[in-house]
Enzyme design. Structure first.
Site, PDB file in Angstrom:
ATOM      1  N   ASN A 134       0.822  -1.216   0.000  1.00  0.00           N
ATOM      2  CA  ASN A 134       0.000   0.000   0.000  1.00  0.00           C
ATOM      3  C   ASN A 134       0.857   1.268   0.000  1.00  0.00           C
ATOM      4  O   ASN A 134       0.352   2.366   0.191  1.00  0.00           O
ATOM      5  CB  ASN A 134      -0.950   0.014   1.203  1.00  0.00           C
ATOM      6  N   HIS A 136       3.344   1.973   2.138  1.00  0.00           N
ATOM      7  CA  HIS A 136       3.886   2.437   3.427  1.00  0.00           C
ATOM      8  C   HIS A 136       5.405   2.269   3.499  1.00  0.00           C
ATOM      9  O   HIS A 136       5.976   1.390   2.859  1.00  0.00           O
ATOM     10  CB  HIS A 136       3.173   1.783   4.622  1.00  0.00           C
ATOM     11  N   GLU A 141       1.275   4.397   7.283  1.00  0.00           N
ATOM     12  CA  GLU A 141       0.268   3.929   6.335  1.00  0.00           C
ATOM     13  C   GLU A 141      -0.231   5.101   5.480  1.00  0.00           C
ATOM     14  O   GLU A 141       0.016   6.260   5.820  1.00  0.00           O
ATOM     15  CB  GLU A 141      -0.903   3.288   7.109  1.00  0.00           C
TER      16      GLU A 141
HETATM   17  C1  F6R Z   1       9.356  -3.308   8.366  1.00  0.00           C
HETATM   18  C2  F6R Z   1       8.559  -2.200   7.851  1.00  0.00           C
HETATM   19  C3  F6R Z   1       7.647  -2.344   6.689  1.00  0.00           C
HETATM   20  C4  F6R Z   1       8.091  -3.365   5.654  1.00  0.00           C
HETATM   21  C5  F6R Z   1       7.051  -3.479   4.549  1.00  0.00           C
HETATM   22  C6  F6R Z   1       7.431  -4.525   3.520  1.00  0.00           C
HETATM   23  O1  F6R Z   1      10.157  -2.884   9.455  1.00  0.00           O
HETATM   24  O2  F6R Z   1       8.638  -1.154   8.386  1.00  0.00           O
HETATM   25  O3  F6R Z   1       7.497  -1.091   6.073  1.00  0.00           O
HETATM   26  O4  F6R Z   1       9.313  -2.976   5.125  1.00  0.00           O
HETATM   27  O5  F6R Z   1       5.818  -3.809   5.100  1.00  0.00           O
HETATM   28  O6  F6R Z   1       7.368  -5.772   4.118  1.00  0.00           O
HETATM   29  P1  F6R Z   1       7.933  -7.060   3.387  1.00  0.00           P
HETATM   30  O7  F6R Z   1       9.400  -6.855   3.277  1.00  0.00           O
HETATM   31  O8  F6R Z   1       7.601  -8.195   4.325  1.00  0.00           O
HETATM   32  O9  F6R Z   1       7.271  -7.143   2.081  1.00  0.00           O
END
Ligand code: F6R
Length: 239
Positions: A134, A136, A141
């Site tokens: 999304n 973030h 978010e």
């Molecule tokens: C993790 C964080 C999140 C992840 C994001 C991607 O500390 O802050 O922003 O980097 O959700 O997650 P993955 O790497 O699991 O796709």
């Protein structure tokens, strides 16, 4: 705006490239202040750092975010993840990992303290980031202000659903977290954004080439002067 984009053939190669950037920063400054992310994306990077026995003994780590409501000893906390994937195998003392005190009675004071801790350490020199489907960064978010600092946030439904793979079921994913704010992230000297897999292609393109808008929190990276993006071929497909 300076965004340097590297496209790697696969996640393993992306991780090796990211690890090389971190090792290079540590060669220049063994006392590096390093911001670390969790989730699936940085795993290959941490594996490569461990494989190459990188010297983190003088570095200081700051977590990008931490879940609220888990037991401190739970291995699924962000601290537990970094301990398991990076600092533990390297024999680095847990005290080198700074995290917001998510158990504090006065959470907003704890968040302000985290900001002050980052400043007292001289600021984060190199911040690792992943990107949510999304858009973030950290757990900022969509809708998060670009002025936001470390604070308590509610996780979006997509985040809970995506992260349920680490918790067994969506009902077991914490609903809240403390995250560095977007303004906190933008204060770091160098941002290293990692993105792997086809599910990130659309949002990565929106973040790097679309308008800068709180609807896509990662688009704030366009406002930073020193950003390196490492994407695997699938994530880079729409760039
Ligand atoms: C993790 C964080 C999140 C992840 C994001 C991607 O500390 O802050 O922003 O980097 O959700 O997650 P993955 O790497 O699991 O796709």
């Amino acid at each position: 705006m300076t965004i340097e984009i590297h496209v790697a053939p696969d996640a393993g190669a992306a991780g090796r490239l990211a690890a090389e950037i971190i090792r290079d920063a540590l060669r220049k400054d063994p006392g590096l202040v390093l911001g670390v992310a969790t989730g699936g994306t940085p795993r290959c990077t941490y594996e490569e750092l461990v494989r190459s026995a990188v010297d983190l003994s003088s570095a200081t780590l700051f977590l990008l975010d931490e879940y609220v409501g888990l037991d401190g000893a739970d291995p699924r906390t962000c601290r537990g993840t970094i301990r398991a994937q990076l600092t533990g195998p390297l024999g680095i003392d847990d005290e080198r990992i700074n995290a917001p005190d998510v158990d504090a009675v006065d959470l907003s004071a704890a968040c302000a303290r985290y900001e002050a801790d980052i400043d007292d350490a001289g600021g984060i020199a190199l911040q690792l980031l992943g990107i949510g489907r999304n858009g973030h960064i950290g757990f900022n978010e969509p809708g998060s202000s670009f002025e936001s600092l470390t604070r308590l946030v509610q996780l979006a439904d997509t985040t809970i659903s995506d992260n349920s793979r680490f918790f067994g079921s969506p009902a077991d994913v914490p609903t809240h977290a403390v995250t560095q704010g977007i303004a906190t992230v933008l204060r770091a000297g160098h941002l290293l954004l990692l993105a792997n897999g086809a599910s990130k292609a659309e949002v990565l393109s929106a973040a790097l080439t679309g308008p800068t808008t709180p609807d896509v929190p990662a688009s704030a990276l366009q406002l930073h002067g020193h950003v390196t993006v490492i994407a695997d071929a699938e994530a880079a497909a729409r760039l």
